[in-house]
Design an enzyme around this catalytic site. Sequence first.
Site, PDB file in Angstrom:
ATOM      1  N   HIS A  29       0.821  -1.221   0.000  1.00 52.06           N
ATOM      2  CA  HIS A  29       0.000   0.000   0.000  1.00 52.06           C
ATOM      3  C   HIS A  29       0.852   1.266   0.000  1.00 52.06           C
ATOM      4  O   HIS A  29       0.495   2.254  -0.628  1.00 52.06           O
ATOM      5  CB  HIS A  29      -0.969   0.002   1.183  1.00 52.06           C
ATOM      6  CG  HIS A  29      -0.296  -0.194   2.510  1.00 52.06           C
ATOM      7  ND1 HIS A  29       0.179  -1.424   2.928  1.00 52.06           N
ATOM      8  CD2 HIS A  29       0.018   0.679   3.486  1.00 52.06           C
ATOM      9  CE1 HIS A  29       0.732  -1.297   4.122  1.00 52.06           C
ATOM     10  NE2 HIS A  29       0.656  -0.027   4.481  1.00 52.06           N
ATOM     11  N   HIS A 119      27.618  -4.128 -12.191  1.00 51.11           N
ATOM     12  CA  HIS A 119      28.522  -4.898 -11.339  1.00 51.11           C
ATOM     13  C   HIS A 119      27.875  -6.115 -10.700  1.00 51.11           C
ATOM     14  O   HIS A 119      28.557  -7.105 -10.448  1.00 51.11           O
ATOM     15  CB  HIS A 119      29.113  -4.018 -10.238  1.00 51.11           C
ATOM     16  CG  HIS A 119      29.993  -2.934 -10.761  1.00 51.11           C
ATOM     17  ND1 HIS A 119      30.923  -2.311  -9.955  1.00 51.11           N
ATOM     18  CD2 HIS A 119      30.098  -2.343 -11.965  1.00 51.11           C
ATOM     19  CE1 HIS A 119      31.559  -1.385 -10.666  1.00 51.11           C
ATOM     20  NE2 HIS A 119      31.067  -1.396 -11.892  1.00 51.11           N
ATOM     21  N   ARG A 153      35.269  -9.331 -14.687  1.00 47.08           N
ATOM     22  CA  ARG A 153      35.607  -9.653 -13.290  1.00 47.08           C
ATOM     23  C   ARG A 153      34.368  -9.678 -12.395  1.00 47.08           C
ATOM     24  O   ARG A 153      34.340 -10.354 -11.376  1.00 47.08           O
ATOM     25  CB  ARG A 153      36.625  -8.648 -12.744  1.00 47.08           C
ATOM     26  CG  ARG A 153      36.091  -7.243 -12.541  1.00 47.08           C
ATOM     27  CD  ARG A 153      37.186  -6.276 -12.089  1.00 47.08           C
ATOM     28  NE  ARG A 153      36.659  -4.992 -11.704  1.00 47.08           N
ATOM     29  CZ  ARG A 153      36.382  -3.997 -12.535  1.00 47.08           C
ATOM     30  NH1 ARG A 153      36.585  -4.149 -13.836  1.00 47.08           N
ATOM     31  NH2 ARG A 153      35.912  -2.852 -12.085  1.00 47.08           N
TER      32      ARG A 153
END
Length: 168
Positions: A29, A119, A153
């Site tokens: 809500h 990331h 990475r």
Amino acid sequence: SSDGTAAAARSAPPERPVSPRRVAVGADHGGYALKEILRRAISEEMGWQVHDCGTHSAEAVDYPDFAAAVAREVASGRAARGIVVDTAGIGSTMAANKVAGVRCALCHDDTTVRNAREHNDANVLALGSRIVHRGAAVRMVRLFLTTEFAGGRHARRVQKIMALEGPR
């Protein structure tokens, strides 16, 4: 033999292709009004299909129910991304992240949205309706839906996050 391969393929669970431009949205809500604004913007301005997991009024409800519904849509592949909204965004983030396969990020600005996608490969965005104003929320959702995961990475780190869930 090829017969064994075919039998194995038939018994394997079907792949769940992710619906590429379908987003699940949900709110309690406290987030209902902002969810409605976002739902319209996503559909009309951004061209994504929207699956509305509720709530459908400002009547008091429990945020975990709606956060979990959105998270399940994303985890199942029925939606590529999800958006959850409550007053602060914290509770919905916690609830959504309990669903295996979900990486829900509570974001407050463009920088946190970009980082969450690039990331962390976040697949659910949480917003606080009393934290982020409407204009910023629409901009942040657009950024969330258009920013790609950088991989590299970061992929290894996301794999480590997902490994914390244990076997699926």
